[in-house]
Structure formats: C-alpha cells, structure tokens
Design a protein around this motif. Sequence first.
Motif, PDB file in Angstrom:
ATOM      1  N   VAL A   6       0.841  -1.203   0.000  1.00 34.14           N
ATOM      2  CA  VAL A   6       0.000   0.000   0.000  1.00 34.14           C
ATOM      3  C   VAL A   6       0.870   1.245   0.000  1.00 34.14           C
ATOM      4  CG1 VAL A   6      -1.805   1.276   1.227  1.00 34.14           C
ATOM      5  CG2 VAL A   6      -1.754  -1.208   1.339  1.00 34.14           C
ATOM      6  N   VAL A   7       0.469   2.238  -0.780  1.00 35.48           N
ATOM      7  CA  VAL A   7       1.082   3.558  -0.716  1.00 35.48           C
ATOM      8  C   VAL A   7      -0.040   4.583  -0.620  1.00 35.48           C
ATOM      9  CG1 VAL A   7       1.190   3.772  -3.245  1.00 35.48           C
ATOM     10  CG2 VAL A   7       2.672   5.190  -1.805  1.00 35.48           C
ATOM     11  N   VAL A   8       0.138   5.567   0.238  1.00 40.98           N
ATOM     12  CA  VAL A   8      -0.853   6.629   0.394  1.00 40.98           C
ATOM     13  C   VAL A   8      -0.380   7.846  -0.379  1.00 40.98           C
ATOM     14  CG1 VAL A   8      -2.043   8.132   2.041  1.00 40.98           C
ATOM     15  CG2 VAL A   8      -1.536   5.761   2.666  1.00 40.98           C
ATOM     16  N   GLY A   9      -1.168   8.278  -1.330  1.00 37.01           N
ATOM     17  CA  GLY A   9      -0.829   9.454  -2.129  1.00 37.01           C
ATOM     18  C   GLY A   9      -1.261  10.728  -1.435  1.00 37.01           C
ATOM     19  N   LEU A  10      -0.329  11.664  -1.296  1.00 36.34           N
ATOM     20  CA  LEU A  10      -0.604  12.914  -0.593  1.00 36.34           C
ATOM     21  C   LEU A  10      -0.231  14.112  -1.453  1.00 36.34           C
ATOM     22  CD1 LEU A  10       0.907  11.930   2.881  1.00 36.34           C
ATOM     23  CD2 LEU A  10      -1.518  11.953   2.263  1.00 36.34           C
ATOM     24  N   ARG A  11      -0.961  15.188  -1.260  1.00 37.99           N
ATOM     25  CA  ARG A  11      -0.613  16.435  -1.945  1.00 37.99           C
ATOM     26  C   ARG A  11       0.724  16.957  -1.426  1.00 37.99           C
ATOM     27  NH1 ARG A  11      -6.332  17.147  -1.476  1.00 37.99           N
ATOM     28  NH2 ARG A  11      -7.318  17.606  -3.483  1.00 37.99           N
ATOM     29  N   ASP A  12       1.411  17.718  -2.268  1.00 44.31           N
ATOM     30  CA  ASP A  12       2.675  18.326  -1.855  1.00 44.31           C
ATOM     31  C   ASP A  12       2.447  19.209  -0.636  1.00 44.31           C
ATOM     32  OD1 ASP A  12       3.900  17.109  -3.982  1.00 44.31           O
ATOM     33  OD2 ASP A  12       3.802  18.868  -5.304  1.00 44.31           O
ATOM     34  N   GLY A  13       3.310  19.067   0.364  1.00 48.06           N
ATOM     35  CA  GLY A  13       3.196  19.872   1.572  1.00 48.06           C
ATOM     36  C   GLY A  13       2.170  19.373   2.554  1.00 48.06           C
ATOM     37  N   SER A  14       1.621  18.185   2.326  1.00 47.02           N
ATOM     38  CA  SER A  14       0.607  17.650   3.235  1.00 47.02           C
ATOM     39  C   SER A  14       1.178  17.478   4.639  1.00 47.02           C
ATOM     40  CB  SER A  14       0.094  16.299   2.724  1.00 47.02           C
ATOM     41  OG  SER A  14      -0.736  15.685   3.682  1.00 47.02           O
TER      42      SER A  14
END
Length: 321
Positions: free
Chosen positions: A42-50
């Motif tokens: 699993v990988v969690v995708g996050l916005r830049d600067g999250s």
Amino acid sequence: MDRIFDPDIDPAPLIGKRVAIIGYGNQGRAQSLNLHDSGIDVVVGLRDGSTTAAEVQAVGLATASLGDAVASAELVMLLIPDETMAGVYGQIEPHLRPGAALGFSHGLAIHFKFIKPRSDLDVFLLAPKGPGTALRSLYVAGDGMTSLWAVAQDSSGNARATALAYGQAIGSGRAGLIASSFAEECEADLFNEGAVVWGAVPEVLIAGFDTLVEAGISPEVAYMECVGELKLLAGLIEARGIAGMREAISNTAELGALIGGPQVIGDDVRTAMRALLATVRDGSFARALSDEEASGYPLLRAARRKARGLAVEAARLKLED
C-alpha cells in the motif's frame, strides 16, 4: 441476494500488486491499514506539503506524491470527498497506468458523472456500510464489515474479481460482500443521509427535546429522555431487529410507540421522503453539493455554527461536566 464470503473469493488479483490510496480520512486510514495488515503493498498518495505524511508514516505506511503514488500502482482507490473528486481525478489521470483499476467507496462521482474514467480502466465500487473507525476496529478484532460491490467499467474482464479481492483484503469478506450498482449504492446512501439517519433522526431528537423543555421539563431530563436513550434503541435494533426491539421494551414503552409513532411519522413524512428521493435521483442534490464546494461551503459552515448554539447542546455539555 448475492452475498459472497471469504472462502469464495480468490485473492490472486491483488497478490504482488500495489494499491494507491488517495485520501487519508475516515475511510482512507482504515482501508490503508487493513490492506497493509492483509499483506498488500500500500502507498498513500498525498498532496505536496501535506501535514498528514508524518502521521501516515508513523503507522508504517508508505507515502508518495499523488502522481508518483498513482504511477506506481495497479489499483488506485479514490477515498476523498465526493465534491473534490473531479479535480483530483484530473490531476491523477495522466499518471494512471494503462489498464489500471480505479476504485471508489461511494457511487456519486461515477453515477452523476463528476468523473468520466478513461475507457482502458476497470472501475469498481467497494463500499463498507459503516464508518472507517468501525471498519478498522472490526478488522483488528477478527471480524468484518459488510460491504457493497459493483462494477461500472470492465475493460480487462477482471474487474469483478478485483473488487471482491479488495473487499476481502479490507476484511469485508468476513461479513459478506453484497452485489449492488453505483446507482443503487449512491441513491440509497444519499437518501438515508438526508431523510433518515443523519437528517431526520437528529431533527426528531431536537424537536422532542424542545417540546419537553417548552412544557416545563428540565433541559437535563429532556436530554436524557429524548437523546440519551438513542444508543439503547440502536443497540437493541442491531441485536434483535425492529420487531425484537419492540418485544424487549416494557409494555408501557411499546404501547406508547404504537400510538405515538404513526402520529409523528405519518403519510406527510412519507410523501416528503419520496420527494427527497426524487431530488437525489434527478441529480439536484449532486449539483447542490458541487455548488456548495465551489462557494466555500457557506451552508455547511452556517449549519455547524447554529448546531453549536442549540439548547440541546448546552444540556449535553452540562451533563458532561
């Protein structure tokens, strides 16, 4: 009813595959952890600067930017608010692998065409019928939460198998996976949220509290009677059903319910419910949701402020002191 359990589910569609979770809220956190504990990459995708990255990494989950997470995965699960999905999908679509699977836990964005997925993608629904906190706690306890599943687009011919394997990996195969459709799940869920559990029930509680207080009952007693006993009702219905709940309460309470229930919930309420369902089905609610997001959520902000100032809230706080 087509209900499928773990023994009838093939886990192969997820073996050796990576799942990217987009959105680490109530469902995103629970599904990520359940997948991880089931041995899924699993990988969690996050916005830049999250600011969420440290929290995600602290529980042992991998993180990446939205684009990198999506590009690395064979299956991408969109678990973000419905009204923001179109914008996020526009960002991630160029990174989606050809033939990837795209999953949802609510049917709105597909059913009302907020998103129109690429034709090469498998598109499926896996919708746990409860909050993420319960999905996680049930999994940890060795139990599971019933989920609905559906396929909107089957480019590979394996979308059904992928949906079921995903449901198994988050623990729902323990409780059963029920076949549905994006339209059915979406319309039933939106109706329930507005007309029953999250809409009508709190309004009935507030109205009952106000009626007793106006009649001279103390706010604390009114709160305990009209609001505090709700958990008892919910527990009895879950354990015994509505008929069993009525048989479990006193004759006084049962007779009171028999006389009073239809007086409050009569034909006018059922007519209003049908009208509300019509606004769900014709897309009016979906458009209102989109408009609310575009304008900065003024209705929701105002409603939250109003709710904090209600007399029933003051009574609750006083009882908690």
